[in-house]
Design a protein around this motif. Sequence first.
Motif, PDB file in Angstrom:
ATOM      1  N   ASN A  61       0.835  -1.213   0.000  1.00  0.00           N
ATOM      2  CA  ASN A  61       0.000   0.000   0.000  1.00  0.00           C
ATOM      3  C   ASN A  61       0.866   1.259   0.000  1.00  0.00           C
ATOM      4  N   THR A  62       1.928   1.249   0.789  1.00  0.00           N
ATOM      5  CA  THR A  62       2.846   2.391   0.830  1.00  0.00           C
ATOM      6  C   THR A  62       3.494   2.598  -0.533  1.00  0.00           C
ATOM      7  N   TYR A  63       3.937   1.498  -1.129  1.00  0.00           N
ATOM      8  CA  TYR A  63       4.557   1.583  -2.452  1.00  0.00           C
ATOM      9  C   TYR A  63       3.562   2.104  -3.485  1.00  0.00           C
ATOM     10  N   GLN A  64       2.322   1.643  -3.422  1.00  0.00           N
ATOM     11  CA  GLN A  64       1.295   2.112  -4.357  1.00  0.00           C
ATOM     12  C   GLN A  64       1.036   3.613  -4.186  1.00  0.00           C
ATOM     13  N   GLU A  65       0.969   4.064  -2.956  1.00  0.00           N
ATOM     14  CA  GLU A  65       0.740   5.489  -2.707  1.00  0.00           C
ATOM     15  C   GLU A  65       1.890   6.324  -3.267  1.00  0.00           C
ATOM     16  N   GLN A  66       3.116   5.864  -3.035  1.00  0.00           N
ATOM     17  CA  GLN A  66       4.270   6.585  -3.567  1.00  0.00           C
ATOM     18  C   GLN A  66       4.254   6.601  -5.099  1.00  0.00           C
ATOM     19  N   LEU A  67       3.917   5.461  -5.677  1.00  0.00           N
ATOM     20  CA  LEU A  67       3.850   5.356  -7.123  1.00  0.00           C
ATOM     21  C   LEU A  67       2.759   6.261  -7.686  1.00  0.00           C
ATOM     22  N   LEU A  68       1.621   6.291  -7.037  1.00  0.00           N
ATOM     23  CA  LEU A  68       0.524   7.165  -7.480  1.00  0.00           C
ATOM     24  C   LEU A  68       0.912   8.641  -7.373  1.00  0.00           C
TER      25      LEU A  68
END
Length: 164
Positions: A61-68
């Motif tokens: 989830n953290t990685y997805q937020e950063q990617l977004l």
Amino acid sequence: MRRIVFLIVMCCLLLMGTSIYAQSTQGTTFSDWYRHQFHLLSNQLSEEMNISLTTFETSVNTYQEQLLKRMESRLVDYVLNASEDANHDIKNYKNNHLQQLNETKKSLMEKDLIEIEKEMKKRQMEIDRRTFDILSELLSEYGFDGITSDVKLENNHNKTEGDN
């Protein structure tokens, strides 16, 4: 031979130690003890697995937020650059179009002025001719034929000057 005896004694001791531990709980059989140990180990592994999955989910989830956020930032930059380029192109097109219009207007104005000037000279000559004809007719009715001939000569002289 001694070795064989020694190995047998060791295996027996090992088996007795295991069976004593398994039988240490009162009133339970070895299979009950094994099931209980299996369930404990299974529950422990399940808890560790849940913790690992939760940790993994959090990191994903953290990685997805950063990617977004990165994608959003790049998209905003792209849109800003594209709109700036479009505005610049529109301004250039507008300026070029206005310049072409001004040049066309100027050339049309020059052409129109020349044509208007020619038309005005033409009409003035027509008016002069008609005026002369009317005056000649009026004067000839009152007997002033000598003056009309002088006026005709003068008018013809003016016509030749206007053509130059």
